[in-house]
Design an enzyme around this catalytic site. Structure first.
Site, PDB file in Angstrom:
ATOM      1  N   ASP A 192     -10.491   6.083  13.331  1.00 57.75           N
ATOM      2  CA  ASP A 192     -10.827   6.035  11.907  1.00 57.75           C
ATOM      3  C   ASP A 192     -10.436   4.721  11.227  1.00 57.75           C
ATOM      4  O   ASP A 192     -10.395   4.635  10.005  1.00 57.75           O
ATOM      5  CB  ASP A 192     -10.191   7.214  11.150  1.00 57.75           C
ATOM      6  CG  ASP A 192     -11.077   7.666   9.990  1.00 57.75           C
ATOM      7  OD1 ASP A 192     -12.302   7.476  10.079  1.00 57.75           O
ATOM      8  OD2 ASP A 192     -10.533   8.179   8.993  1.00 57.75           O
TER       9      ASP A 192
ATOM     10  N   LYS B  54       0.841  -1.191   0.000  1.00 56.69           N
ATOM     11  CA  LYS B  54       0.000   0.000   0.000  1.00 56.69           C
ATOM     12  C   LYS B  54       0.879   1.245   0.000  1.00 56.69           C
ATOM     13  O   LYS B  54       1.843   1.335   0.760  1.00 56.69           O
ATOM     14  CB  LYS B  54      -0.898   0.004   1.238  1.00 56.69           C
ATOM     15  CG  LYS B  54      -1.773   1.252   1.374  1.00 56.69           C
ATOM     16  CD  LYS B  54      -2.542   1.247   2.690  1.00 56.69           C
ATOM     17  CE  LYS B  54      -3.337   2.526   2.886  1.00 56.69           C
ATOM     18  NZ  LYS B  54      -4.033   2.565   4.189  1.00 56.69           N
TER      19      LYS B  54
END
Length: 436
Positions: A292, A164
């Site tokens: 989050d 990523k």
């Protein structure tokens, strides 16, 4: 011991590699960045293999890095750019983490930079990768997944690891939490739903810096995921867009999950074990002021997979007839042998919906329908569930976003931007309600 490690890192920092010629095509990818990643991982694992494993990690290991600059005009640019830099962060720490997650360095190196000596099996070929010979490296495969911050995702050719792209702020946050993250992994013996961080790198190509992390793939290398959800426990603006839903495998969200009447039916025993682990992990994140994050859920439908397999077999039989029976298909569940170290390289016969829990560490079977004494028995499924995106710290920006969303949606709205303690409690409550 620590001095030896530091010396090795500092030597690497100024080292330059000069190549006389490139006789075979190595680390060839569709773009220079991926070729550099493959080359860099191969190089750093080779370098680490000469560094003695310390009895324990030292504070300096959490600040260390290795760095190499390559400046060579003789490279064939279709394989590697003539100039690039590769930096690995905290090499000793991530090596230790790989060991604690039961991932051998040679397997890690092979997955990110090398193709097995035999040709790829049918599954990989069907994904669009041509068969290649033993001197060619197999590049990571682009994924259509992309988060709202524009991060890019790739999977290794064997689907074991996910790469990523991250920001420099994410790199700083990783450094902030790495010591406590490592300690937590040690204490829980690697038994966690948190991302399994295996490496962090900076690549510089054409003057552009790109930061990347490598983690274990939440999903299976073998069982197809038919539905996918990103769940935060919030219902405000938590629905996949029309563009996302048009994808072959969209990433759906909380409201999609609820509107579909979806449930994760894994039985009482599995539910207790899963929620105990989730609670422990989420409390750890709250202590770090992290928020989050999401629960990534992938669902493998066993009946659908069986039907797909029948269709593939029928198609294969038709092709065999056309070729006068000359073809020799490779089993869809097999992986070519390469090294005794790689468990994936020894094909095992698995039944439908079966998996190796030492490889698919996030997998949980649905409740056994043979034990269900009611007509509405749950579908036979395999769930892959793990926490993702844990590098968001509750800082001034998040506080400001929370204030703005509260004004817009009202104080009682279940907005995603709340403080870490509130976030963790709401997250746990939501997951408890959807799991049966």
């Amino acid at each position: 011991m620590a001095a030896n490690c530091t010396a090795s890192a500092s030597k690497t920092k100024t080292k330059k590699k000069h190549f006389v010629a490139q006789k075979v095509k190595l680390f060839r990818a569709s773009e220079p960045l991926l070729s550099v990643l493959m080359w860099g991982v191969n190089h750093t694992i080779n370098e680490l293999s000469h560094v003695q494993i310390p009895v324990m990690l030292m504070p300096d290991d959490f600040k260390a890095f290795s760095k190499i600059k390559v400046d060579n005009h003789l490279f064939n640019k279709e394989n590697l750019p003539s100039r690039f830099k590769f930096k690995e962060y905290c090499p000793m720490v991530f090596r230790n983490l790989r060991e604690r997650f039961c991932i051998d360095d040679q397997d890690y190196q092979r997955s990110l930079s090398k193709l097995p000596t035999q040709e790829l099996d049918k599954v990989t070929v069907n994904m669009g990768l041509a068969r290649q010979n033993s001197v060619t490296r197999s590049a990571p495969i682009n994924s259509d997944a992309q988060n709202r911050m524009g991060a890019r995702f790739l999977t290794t050719y064997d689907k074991r690891f996910v790469i990523k792209t991250i920001t420099s702020e994410d790199v700083a946050e990783m450094h902030n939490i790495l010591k406590k993250y490592h300690q937590y992994i040690v204490e829980c013996h690697g038994n966690t739903l948190l991302p399994q961080f295996l490496g962090m790198y900076r690549l510089t190509v054409d003057g552009v810096e790109t930061y990347m992390t490598v983690t274990r793939n939440v999903f299976s290398h073998r069982l197809t995921v038919h539905r996918k959800y990103d769940l935060k426990g919030s219902t405000v603006s938590r629905e996949a867009s029309g563009k996302e839903k048009a994808k072959e495998l969209p990433t759906l969200k909380d409201n999609d999950f609820l509107n579909e009447g979806q449930r994760i039916q894994i039985g009482d025993e599995n539910k207790k074990m899963f929620l105990d682990k989730l609670k422990r992990d989420v409390e750890f994140l709250a202590q770090l002021k992290i928020m989050d994050y999401s629960l990534l859920v992938g669902i493998h439908d066993v009946d659908r997979a069986e039907q797909e397999e029948v269709e593939v077999e029928e198609k294969g039989e038709e092709e065999d007839c056309e070729n006068d029976g000359m073809s020799h298909p490779v089993g869809s569940y097999g992986t070519p042998p390469d090294s005794p170290g790689n468990m994936l390289n020894f094909p095992r016969i698995f039944g439908l919906g079966e998996f190796d829990p030492t490889v698919d560490v996030y997998a949980i079977k649905s409740q056994d329908i043979t034990l269900a004494n009611f007509p509405d028995a749950p579908r036979k499924e395999v769930f892959f569930m793990a926490i993702i995106d844990i590098l968001t710290h509750y800082d001034a920006k998040k506080k400001a976003a929370h204030a703005a969303k509260t004004v817009k949606h009202g104080a009682g709205a279940e907005i995603s931007t709340v403080n870490p303690e509130q976030y963790s409690k709401r997250f746990l409550e939501f997951m408890s309600n959807i799991i049966a």
